[in-house]
Design an enzyme around this catalytic site. Structure first.
Site, PDB file in Angstrom:
ATOM      1  N   ASP A 108       0.831  -1.215   0.000  1.00 28.65           N
ATOM      2  CA  ASP A 108       0.000   0.000   0.000  1.00 28.65           C
ATOM      3  C   ASP A 108       0.864   1.262   0.000  1.00 28.65           C
ATOM      4  O   ASP A 108       1.986   1.253   0.485  1.00 28.65           O
ATOM      5  CB  ASP A 108      -0.911  -0.026   1.237  1.00 28.65           C
ATOM      6  CG  ASP A 108      -2.092   0.919   1.100  1.00 28.65           C
ATOM      7  OD1 ASP A 108      -2.356   1.393  -0.024  1.00 28.65           O
ATOM      8  OD2 ASP A 108      -2.755   1.190   2.118  1.00 28.65           O
ATOM      9  N   GLY A 156      -0.150   5.565  -4.242  1.00 32.51           N
ATOM     10  CA  GLY A 156      -0.756   6.865  -4.570  1.00 32.51           C
ATOM     11  C   GLY A 156      -0.094   7.986  -3.784  1.00 32.51           C
ATOM     12  O   GLY A 156       0.225   9.048  -4.348  1.00 32.51           O
ATOM     13  N   ARG A 157       0.120   7.753  -2.480  1.00 33.08           N
ATOM     14  CA  ARG A 157       0.745   8.789  -1.642  1.00 33.08           C
ATOM     15  C   ARG A 157       2.193   9.036  -2.049  1.00 33.08           C
ATOM     16  O   ARG A 157       2.688  10.151  -1.995  1.00 33.08           O
ATOM     17  CB  ARG A 157       0.642   8.394  -0.160  1.00 33.08           C
ATOM     18  CG  ARG A 157      -0.709   8.741   0.448  1.00 33.08           C
ATOM     19  CD  ARG A 157      -0.948   7.982   1.711  1.00 33.08           C
ATOM     20  NE  ARG A 157      -1.346   6.608   1.437  1.00 33.08           N
ATOM     21  CZ  ARG A 157      -1.447   5.662   2.351  1.00 33.08           C
ATOM     22  NH1 ARG A 157      -1.153   5.932   3.613  1.00 33.08           N
ATOM     23  NH2 ARG A 157      -1.838   4.444   2.021  1.00 33.08           N
ATOM     24  N   TRP A 158       2.862   7.998  -2.477  1.00 26.73           N
ATOM     25  CA  TRP A 158       4.250   8.146  -2.945  1.00 26.73           C
ATOM     26  C   TRP A 158       4.277   9.104  -4.144  1.00 26.73           C
ATOM     27  O   TRP A 158       5.111  10.004  -4.220  1.00 26.73           O
ATOM     28  CB  TRP A 158       4.800   6.769  -3.348  1.00 26.73           C
ATOM     29  CG  TRP A 158       6.225   6.766  -3.794  1.00 26.73           C
ATOM     30  CD1 TRP A 158       7.326   6.567  -3.018  1.00 26.73           C
ATOM     31  CD2 TRP A 158       6.708   6.957  -5.140  1.00 26.73           C
ATOM     32  NE1 TRP A 158       8.474   6.624  -3.782  1.00 26.73           N
ATOM     33  CE2 TRP A 158       8.109   6.862  -5.089  1.00 26.73           C
ATOM     34  CE3 TRP A 158       6.087   7.194  -6.370  1.00 26.73           C
ATOM     35  CZ2 TRP A 158       8.917   6.995  -6.222  1.00 26.73           C
ATOM     36  CZ3 TRP A 158       6.889   7.339  -7.491  1.00 26.73           C
ATOM     37  CH2 TRP A 158       8.285   7.240  -7.414  1.00 26.73           C
ATOM     38  N   HIS A 175       2.217   3.420  -8.950  1.00 28.66           N
ATOM     39  CA  HIS A 175       1.991   2.000  -9.246  1.00 28.66           C
ATOM     40  C   HIS A 175       3.156   1.429 -10.069  1.00 28.66           C
ATOM     41  O   HIS A 175       3.578   0.298  -9.881  1.00 28.66           O
ATOM     42  CB  HIS A 175       0.682   1.798 -10.011  1.00 28.66           C
ATOM     43  CG  HIS A 175      -0.535   2.210  -9.221  1.00 28.66           C
ATOM     44  ND1 HIS A 175      -0.710   1.851  -7.906  1.00 28.66           N
ATOM     45  CD2 HIS A 175      -1.628   2.954  -9.562  1.00 28.66           C
ATOM     46  CE1 HIS A 175      -1.864   2.345  -7.467  1.00 28.66           C
ATOM     47  NE2 HIS A 175      -2.432   3.026  -8.451  1.00 28.66           N
ATOM     48  N   SER A 194      -7.658  -5.422  -5.114  1.00 28.34           N
ATOM     49  CA  SER A 194      -8.729  -6.000  -4.296  1.00 28.34           C
ATOM     50  C   SER A 194     -10.067  -5.945  -5.032  1.00 28.34           C
ATOM     51  O   SER A 194     -10.224  -5.182  -5.997  1.00 28.34           O
ATOM     52  CB  SER A 194      -8.840  -5.241  -2.965  1.00 28.34           C
ATOM     53  OG  SER A 194      -9.513  -4.011  -3.162  1.00 28.34           O
ATOM     54  N   LEU A 229      10.543 -20.246  -5.039  1.00 28.13           N
ATOM     55  CA  LEU A 229       9.495 -19.420  -4.434  1.00 28.13           C
ATOM     56  C   LEU A 229       8.184 -19.481  -5.226  1.00 28.13           C
ATOM     57  O   LEU A 229       8.201 -19.381  -6.459  1.00 28.13           O
ATOM     58  CB  LEU A 229       9.981 -17.961  -4.396  1.00 28.13           C
ATOM     59  CG  LEU A 229       8.961 -16.932  -3.929  1.00 28.13           C
ATOM     60  CD1 LEU A 229       8.875 -16.927  -2.411  1.00 28.13           C
ATOM     61  CD2 LEU A 229       9.315 -15.540  -4.436  1.00 28.13           C
ATOM     62  N   GLU A 277       1.592 -13.567  12.127  1.00 23.23           N
ATOM     63  CA  GLU A 277       2.226 -12.454  12.829  1.00 23.23           C
ATOM     64  C   GLU A 277       2.075 -11.215  11.951  1.00 23.23           C
ATOM     65  O   GLU A 277       2.265 -11.291  10.728  1.00 23.23           O
ATOM     66  CB  GLU A 277       3.725 -12.760  13.048  1.00 23.23           C
ATOM     67  CG  GLU A 277       3.974 -13.908  13.990  1.00 23.23           C
ATOM     68  CD  GLU A 277       3.489 -13.618  15.415  1.00 23.23           C
ATOM     69  OE1 GLU A 277       3.597 -12.457  15.848  1.00 23.23           O
ATOM     70  OE2 GLU A 277       3.012 -14.555  16.076  1.00 23.23           O
TER      71      GLU A 277
HETATM   72  C1  IPE Z   1      -5.487  -2.700  -0.126  1.00 23.11           C
HETATM   73  O1  IPE Z   1      -5.160  -1.371  -0.262  1.00 23.11           O
HETATM   74  C2  IPE Z   1      -5.494  -3.372  -1.459  1.00 23.11           C
HETATM   75  C3  IPE Z   1      -4.181  -3.562  -2.102  1.00 23.11           C
HETATM   76  C4  IPE Z   1      -3.037  -3.222  -1.593  1.00 23.11           C
HETATM   77  C5  IPE Z   1      -4.228  -4.168  -3.398  1.00 23.11           C
HETATM   78  P1  IPE Z   1      -6.273  -0.229  -0.406  1.00 23.11           P
HETATM   79  O2  IPE Z   1      -5.529   1.027  -0.576  1.00 23.11           O
HETATM   80  O3  IPE Z   1      -7.240  -0.606  -1.450  1.00 23.11           O
HETATM   81  O4  IPE Z   1      -6.980  -0.308   1.017  1.00 23.11           O
HETATM   82  P2  IPE Z   1      -7.860   0.778   1.782  1.00 23.11           P
HETATM   83  O5  IPE Z   1      -8.916   1.242   0.843  1.00 23.11           O
HETATM   84  O6  IPE Z   1      -6.942   1.879   2.179  1.00 23.11           O
HETATM   85  O7  IPE Z   1      -8.395   0.047   2.980  1.00 23.11           O
HETATM   86  C1  IPE Z   2      -1.644   0.302  -3.292  1.00 25.15           C
HETATM   87  O1  IPE Z   2      -1.443   1.669  -3.324  1.00 25.15           O
HETATM   88  C2  IPE Z   2      -1.923  -0.281  -4.653  1.00 25.15           C
HETATM   89  C3  IPE Z   2      -3.303  -0.722  -4.829  1.00 25.15           C
HETATM   90  C4  IPE Z   2      -4.257  -0.672  -3.959  1.00 25.15           C
HETATM   91  C5  IPE Z   2      -3.630  -1.260  -6.124  1.00 25.15           C
HETATM   92  P1  IPE Z   2      -2.645   2.708  -3.313  1.00 25.15           P
HETATM   93  O2  IPE Z   2      -3.009   3.028  -4.713  1.00 25.15           O
HETATM   94  O3  IPE Z   2      -3.748   2.225  -2.465  1.00 25.15           O
HETATM   95  O4  IPE Z   2      -1.925   3.957  -2.645  1.00 25.15           O
HETATM   96  P2  IPE Z   2      -2.521   4.952  -1.594  1.00 25.15           P
HETATM   97  O5  IPE Z   2      -3.068   4.132  -0.456  1.00 25.15           O
HETATM   98  O6  IPE Z   2      -3.599   5.722  -2.284  1.00 25.15           O
HETATM   99  O7  IPE Z   2      -1.369   5.798  -1.182  1.00 25.15           O
HETATM  100 MG    MG Z   3      -4.130   2.407  -0.491  1.00 21.95          MG
END
Ligand code: IPE
Ligand code: IPE
Ligand code: MG
Length: 265
Positions: free
Chosen positions: A38, A41-43, A55, A83, A149, A225
């Site tokens: 996760d 987007g913030r990165w 991404h 997801s 793996l 864990e």
């Molecule tokens: C979880 O991250 C799904 C994946 C990393 C693929 P999200 O960014 O979708 O989760 P929420 O919405 O913050 O809970």
């Molecule tokens: C995780 O990064 C990738 C996916 C959920 C596909 P995000 O896209 O959720 O990034 P943030 O949480 O917005 O920073």
């Molecule tokens: Mg996210």
């Protein structure tokens, strides 16, 4: 105890990645690591870039972490890539995310084959575009006899949907006489999940500082864990995976019982 940890932390800083790998390999390794990748987007936002740039960078991290997991003799690495709720995102972002497996495998499949990595997937194929399915299936086929793996992509995956599917299949089998109700226990139920051929994750990692599960492997993580970090996925380095595994190795798993040393008292 705190002093011991601080001492260990400062000594670790002076070790190279290879030395840390060597150390980690001397103790029990998690058989299955699952990662909620996760923070892409913030990165990107921090750099005033479009979300898709995050991404893209995240994909490069997948390669690096896969190679390290393979080196650490980890049996399975499950990566949450998309997801069942991620379809809510803007179409342009969804389209980009659905193009990434093809791009990743187009670039790195030869390396995965060479490194004996076996690609697999959990998730529902129904909404995934044809070109994405084709790319993943090709990787699964070409690596099917590899013994290193297991690189398991969770794509259009949701824990609740997986459990519901299992429940439907089980009720069908009960109705058809293939299964009797009294046989439905943990082991039997697990066989109806998409992870039927995998062990449960020993270690679950989530990046980006969010402290939630977001519908990931709800059944399977009952006794995993958990390890959380504020690091955003595109910034996640080999050193972070080692940190998580080192933390795992300092934990005591009890599975509801008591510590084995205490039981001898
Ligand atoms: C979880 O991250 C799904 C994946 C990393 C693929 P999200 O960014 O979708 O989760 P929420 O919405 O913050 O809970
Ligand atoms: C995780 O990064 C990738 C996916 C959920 C596909 P995000 O896209 O959720 O990034 P943030 O949480 O917005 O920073
Ligand atoms: Mg996210």
């Amino acid at each position: 105890m705190l002093n011991k940890i601080n001492l260990w932390k400062s000594s670790r800083k002076t070790l190279s990645i290879d030395e840390r790998i060597e150390h980690v390999l001397k103790q029990p390794i998690p058989n299955h690591i699952a990662i909620i990748m996760d923070g892409n987007g913030r990165w990107a936002k921090k750099r005033a870039l479009p979300r898709i740039a995050g991404h893209h960078e995240g994909m490069r991290v997948v390669r690096k972490i896969t190679m390290l997991a393979n080196k650490l003799n980890i049996d399975t690495l499950t990566l949450y890539a998309f997801s069942t709720e991620n379809w809510k995102r803007p179409k342009q972002e969804v389209d980009y995310l659905m193009g990434l497996p093809e791009e990743f495998l187009g670039k790195f499949l030869p390396e995965l084959i060479e490194e004996n990595v076996k690609v697999c997937m959990i998730g529902n194929n129904n909404r995934i575009p044809e070109h994405t399915k084709r790319a993943v299936q090709k990787a699964i086929d070409k690596t099917s006899s590899n013994t290193g793996l297991k690189l398991n992509f969770a794509l259009n995956y949701g824990g609740r949907a997986e459990i519901l599917e299992a429940v439907k299949e089980i009720s069908n089998d009960v109705r058809n006489g293939k299964l009797i109700e009294s046989d439905i226990d943990d082991e039997c139920f697990s066989k109806y999940l998409m992870t039927h051929n995998l062990t449960d994750p020993d270690l679950l990692i989530r990046t980006s500082g969010e402290l939630r599960i977001s519908n990931f492997m709800l059944w399977q993580i009952a006794y995993s864990e958990l390890w959380f970090t504020d690091v955003l996925w595109p910034d996640f380095k080999e050193a972070h995976l080692l940190e998580a595994v080192e933390a795992y190795q300092r934990r005591t798993r009890r599975f509801g019982g008591i510590h084995s040393e205490e039981s001898q008292k």
